[in-house]
Design an enzyme around this catalytic site. Structure first.
Site, PDB file in Angstrom:
ATOM      1  N   SER A  39     -39.443 -34.830  78.841  1.00 49.23           N
ATOM      2  CA  SER A  39     -37.904 -34.562  78.875  1.00 49.23           C
ATOM      3  C   SER A  39     -38.581 -32.347  79.050  1.00 49.23           C
ATOM      4  CB  SER A  39     -37.665 -34.589  77.446  1.00 49.23           C
ATOM      5  OG  SER A  39     -38.515 -33.995  76.114  1.00 49.23           O
ATOM      6  N   GLY A  76     -38.369 -38.933  77.812  1.00 47.18           N
ATOM      7  CA  GLY A  76     -39.552 -40.108  76.604  1.00 47.18           C
ATOM      8  C   GLY A  76     -39.955 -40.565  78.053  1.00 47.18           C
ATOM      9  N   ASN A 104     -45.778 -37.379  75.747  1.00 46.77           N
ATOM     10  CA  ASN A 104     -44.997 -38.929  74.693  1.00 46.77           C
ATOM     11  C   ASN A 104     -46.287 -39.801  74.938  1.00 46.77           C
ATOM     12  OD1 ASN A 104     -42.257 -38.148  74.326  1.00 46.77           O
ATOM     13  ND2 ASN A 104     -41.900 -38.012  76.603  1.00 46.77           N
ATOM     14  N   ASP A 185     -35.119 -29.537  66.860  1.00 47.01           N
ATOM     15  CA  ASP A 185     -35.928 -30.273  66.065  1.00 47.01           C
ATOM     16  C   ASP A 185     -37.601 -30.052  66.747  1.00 47.01           C
ATOM     17  OD1 ASP A 185     -36.743 -30.091  69.379  1.00 47.01           O
ATOM     18  OD2 ASP A 185     -36.111 -32.487  70.178  1.00 47.01           O
ATOM     19  N   HIS A 188     -38.692 -29.039  71.608  1.00 48.91           N
ATOM     20  CA  HIS A 188     -37.601 -29.040  73.081  1.00 48.91           C
ATOM     21  C   HIS A 188     -37.727 -27.260  72.906  1.00 48.91           C
ATOM     22  CE1 HIS A 188     -37.514 -33.565  72.464  1.00 48.91           C
ATOM     23  NE2 HIS A 188     -37.708 -32.507  73.531  1.00 48.91           N
TER      24      HIS A 188
END
Length: 217
Positions: A39, A76, A104, A185, A188
């Site tokens: 991402s 992801g 991840n 979040d 990011h």
């Protein structure tokens, strides 16, 4: 007059014939780099124009480089996912790959041994295809413990040393932990955060481009 026009036509035809190969050579000289990642490469939560590959392409071109950075980021994605899609994510004709995977794996607590194996296989495969690799590192979250953090953190410098890769130690350098440069979040980057990433990594990418050019000579 007709003879003059005829001579002029022949001259222009010859001239165009001489110029065409030069123009083709210039067009073919574009260095094609694939940003293979998750991402952070894909541009999660951002417009595509604000994603890392797009911003990096512009930064390089603004400095006079004939480089195109293609976006092969999948939100992801783990190192296993990147390995499984490697063949179609990195097409023939690619000169270099910015390898940005592993975050991840860490967030899911995947064994660093597995992460290392996957990244190593990706690197080996790209080496076999004569595609240069710039490896970007990632840091472990503190809640995973000291042992995990040490094993995970060692993956990137170890692989770069073993395969003589250019390494950018921490992809989120200057952005991680900065609330103003991250989306709600906290993981990011915002568009401004991406700009910081590109500014920081640009000298390393320039060295990578120089290595690609040297190999093409």
């Amino acid at each position: 007059m007709p003879k003059l026009l005829s001579a002029l036509t022949v001259f222009l035809t010859v001239l165009m014939g001489l110029q065409t190969p030069v123009m083709a050579a210039e067009e073919g000289s574009t260095i094609k780099i694939v940003a293979l990642g998750d991402s952070l490469t894909a541009g999660y939560g951002l417009n595509l124009s604000d994603a890392f590959p797009t911003v990096l392409t512009k930064a390089l071109q603004d400095k006079g480089y004939n480089v195109e950075v293609m976006n092969a980021g999948v939100s992801g994605d783990t190192t296993q996912g990147g390995l499984e899609r490697l063949a179609w994510s990195v097409p023939d004709g690619t000169d270099g790959v910015i390898l940005e995977l592993g975050a991840n794996d860490m967030l899911r607590g995947i064994s660093p041994t597995i992460t290392r194996q996957n990244l190593e296989t990706i690197i080996q495969t790209l080496n076999q295809r004569k595609i240069k690799v710039l490896l970007t590192g990632m840091a472990s979250a503190p809640n995973l413990g000291k042992d995990y953090a040490e094993q995970f953190g060692a993956i990137f410098p170890d692989l770069s040393k073993e395969y003589k890769l250019i390494l950018y130690p921490f992809f989120l350098d200057g952005v991680a932990g900065n609330i103003s440069l991250n989306q709600p979040d906290g993981m990011h980057p915002t568009a401004e955060g991406v700009n910081v990433i590109v500014t920081n990594i640009l000298p390393t990418v320039e060295a990578f481009v120089a290595r690609i050019k040297a190999a093409k000579r």
